[in-house]
Design a protein around this motif. Structure first.
Motif, PDB file in Angstrom:
ATOM      1  N   TYR A 222       0.841  -1.198   0.000  1.00 30.03           N
ATOM      2  CA  TYR A 222       0.000   0.000   0.000  1.00 30.03           C
ATOM      3  C   TYR A 222       0.880   1.253   0.000  1.00 30.03           C
ATOM      4  O   TYR A 222       0.642   2.188  -0.762  1.00 30.03           O
ATOM      5  CB  TYR A 222      -0.929  -0.004   1.215  1.00 30.03           C
ATOM      6  CG  TYR A 222      -1.728   1.265   1.347  1.00 30.03           C
ATOM      7  CD1 TYR A 222      -2.870   1.472   0.587  1.00 30.03           C
ATOM      8  CD2 TYR A 222      -1.332   2.271   2.224  1.00 30.03           C
ATOM      9  CE1 TYR A 222      -3.603   2.642   0.697  1.00 30.03           C
ATOM     10  CE2 TYR A 222      -2.057   3.441   2.339  1.00 30.03           C
ATOM     11  CZ  TYR A 222      -3.184   3.617   1.580  1.00 30.03           C
ATOM     12  OH  TYR A 222      -3.901   4.787   1.681  1.00 30.03           O
ATOM     13  N   ALA A 223       1.889   1.279   0.855  1.00 31.94           N
ATOM     14  CA  ALA A 223       2.779   2.442   0.943  1.00 31.94           C
ATOM     15  C   ALA A 223       3.477   2.682  -0.392  1.00 31.94           C
ATOM     16  O   ALA A 223       3.570   3.825  -0.864  1.00 31.94           O
ATOM     17  CB  ALA A 223       3.805   2.234   2.055  1.00 31.94           C
ATOM     18  N   ARG A 224       3.947   1.632  -1.010  1.00 39.75           N
ATOM     19  CA  ARG A 224       4.620   1.748  -2.305  1.00 39.75           C
ATOM     20  C   ARG A 224       3.673   2.327  -3.353  1.00 39.75           C
ATOM     21  O   ARG A 224       4.033   3.221  -4.117  1.00 39.75           O
ATOM     22  CB  ARG A 224       5.131   0.361  -2.719  1.00 39.75           C
ATOM     23  CG  ARG A 224       6.265   0.342  -3.673  1.00 39.75           C
ATOM     24  CD  ARG A 224       6.897  -1.037  -3.897  1.00 39.75           C
ATOM     25  NE  ARG A 224       6.041  -2.187  -3.701  1.00 39.75           N
ATOM     26  CZ  ARG A 224       6.118  -3.030  -2.652  1.00 39.75           C
ATOM     27  NH1 ARG A 224       6.999  -2.831  -1.698  1.00 39.75           N
ATOM     28  NH2 ARG A 224       5.303  -4.059  -2.568  1.00 39.75           N
ATOM     29  N   GLU A 225       2.429   1.838  -3.375  1.00 38.14           N
ATOM     30  CA  GLU A 225       1.433   2.323  -4.333  1.00 38.14           C
ATOM     31  C   GLU A 225       1.091   3.795  -4.103  1.00 38.14           C
ATOM     32  O   GLU A 225       0.754   4.510  -5.040  1.00 38.14           O
ATOM     33  CB  GLU A 225       0.155   1.481  -4.243  1.00 38.14           C
ATOM     34  CG  GLU A 225       0.324   0.074  -4.769  1.00 38.14           C
ATOM     35  CD  GLU A 225      -0.860  -0.830  -4.457  1.00 38.14           C
ATOM     36  OE1 GLU A 225      -1.764  -0.413  -3.687  1.00 38.14           O
ATOM     37  OE2 GLU A 225      -0.873  -1.961  -4.962  1.00 38.14           O
ATOM     38  N   GLN A 226       1.157   4.232  -2.856  1.00 40.20           N
ATOM     39  CA  GLN A 226       0.855   5.619  -2.526  1.00 40.20           C
ATOM     40  C   GLN A 226       2.059   6.539  -2.691  1.00 40.20           C
ATOM     41  O   GLN A 226       1.946   7.755  -2.568  1.00 40.20           O
ATOM     42  CB  GLN A 226       0.349   5.720  -1.072  1.00 40.20           C
ATOM     43  CG  GLN A 226      -0.922   4.958  -0.796  1.00 40.20           C
ATOM     44  CD  GLN A 226      -2.071   5.423  -1.657  1.00 40.20           C
ATOM     45  OE1 GLN A 226      -2.350   6.608  -1.746  1.00 40.20           O
ATOM     46  NE2 GLN A 226      -2.738   4.486  -2.316  1.00 40.20           N
ATOM     47  N   GLY A 227       3.231   5.942  -2.939  1.00 46.32           N
ATOM     48  CA  GLY A 227       4.451   6.735  -3.087  1.00 46.32           C
ATOM     49  C   GLY A 227       4.922   7.320  -1.769  1.00 46.32           C
ATOM     50  O   GLY A 227       5.530   8.391  -1.733  1.00 46.32           O
ATOM     51  N   LYS A 228       4.649   6.613  -0.690  1.00 44.37           N
ATOM     52  CA  LYS A 228       5.037   7.067   0.644  1.00 44.37           C
ATOM     53  C   LYS A 228       5.795   5.960   1.353  1.00 44.37           C
ATOM     54  O   LYS A 228       5.735   4.802   0.965  1.00 44.37           O
ATOM     55  CB  LYS A 228       3.804   7.434   1.467  1.00 44.37           C
ATOM     56  CG  LYS A 228       3.007   8.571   0.896  1.00 44.37           C
ATOM     57  CD  LYS A 228       1.813   8.873   1.766  1.00 44.37           C
ATOM     58  CE  LYS A 228       1.024  10.029   1.181  1.00 44.37           C
ATOM     59  NZ  LYS A 228      -0.105  10.392   2.020  1.00 44.37           N
TER      60      LYS A 228
ATOM     61  N   TYR B 189      -1.190   8.141  10.647  1.00 39.49           N
ATOM     62  CA  TYR B 189      -2.332   7.470  11.278  1.00 39.49           C
ATOM     63  C   TYR B 189      -2.326   7.729  12.781  1.00 39.49           C
ATOM     64  O   TYR B 189      -3.354   8.083  13.366  1.00 39.49           O
ATOM     65  CB  TYR B 189      -2.314   5.964  11.004  1.00 39.49           C
ATOM     66  CG  TYR B 189      -3.376   5.240  11.788  1.00 39.49           C
ATOM     67  CD1 TYR B 189      -4.716   5.386  11.457  1.00 39.49           C
ATOM     68  CD2 TYR B 189      -3.052   4.458  12.886  1.00 39.49           C
ATOM     69  CE1 TYR B 189      -5.710   4.761  12.199  1.00 39.49           C
ATOM     70  CE2 TYR B 189      -4.035   3.833  13.631  1.00 39.49           C
ATOM     71  CZ  TYR B 189      -5.352   3.985  13.278  1.00 39.49           C
ATOM     72  OH  TYR B 189      -6.334   3.369  14.026  1.00 39.49           O
TER      73      TYR B 189
ATOM     74  N   ILE C   2       3.150   6.676   6.724  1.00 43.94           N
ATOM     75  CA  ILE C   2       1.751   6.264   6.834  1.00 43.94           C
ATOM     76  C   ILE C   2       1.391   5.955   8.291  1.00 43.94           C
ATOM     77  O   ILE C   2       0.361   6.406   8.793  1.00 43.94           O
ATOM     78  CB  ILE C   2       1.458   5.063   5.911  1.00 43.94           C
ATOM     79  CG1 ILE C   2       1.533   5.538   4.457  1.00 43.94           C
ATOM     80  CG2 ILE C   2       0.097   4.439   6.228  1.00 43.94           C
ATOM     81  CD1 ILE C   2       1.421   4.450   3.440  1.00 43.94           C
TER      82      ILE C   2
END
Length: 81
Positions: free
Chosen positions: A20-26, A35, A31
């Protein structure tokens, strides 16, 4: 000041979170930090709108008697007919 934190989680959760982090570029750290900030923020800060949402405020005008629940129901009925 930044401090290192070690967390223990299931492998599947870690892998999904990294994806998920990779897909969001973060980074996963960003993250998790964001949160934790969101759940630890005082109540009045938690109610603030994100800049993206704030920019959208007021771009649509609807009639006073607009019933969003009724409209959503109509759209769903039409979709699943």
């Amino acid at each position: 000041m930044t401090t290192k934190l070690t967390l223990t989680m299931e492998d599947g959760v870690i892998n999904s979170a990294k994806k998920y982090a990779r897909e969001q570029g973060k980074s996963l750290s960003d993250i998790v930090e964001n949160y934790l900030k969101s759940i630890a923020a005082p109540e009045e800060q938690a109610e603030e709108l994100s800049p993206k949402v704030a920019r959208l405020m007021g771009i649509i005008t609807l009639p006073e008697d607009f019933d969003h629940k009724k409209e959503m129901g109509n759209l769903l009925m039409k979709k699943y007919k």
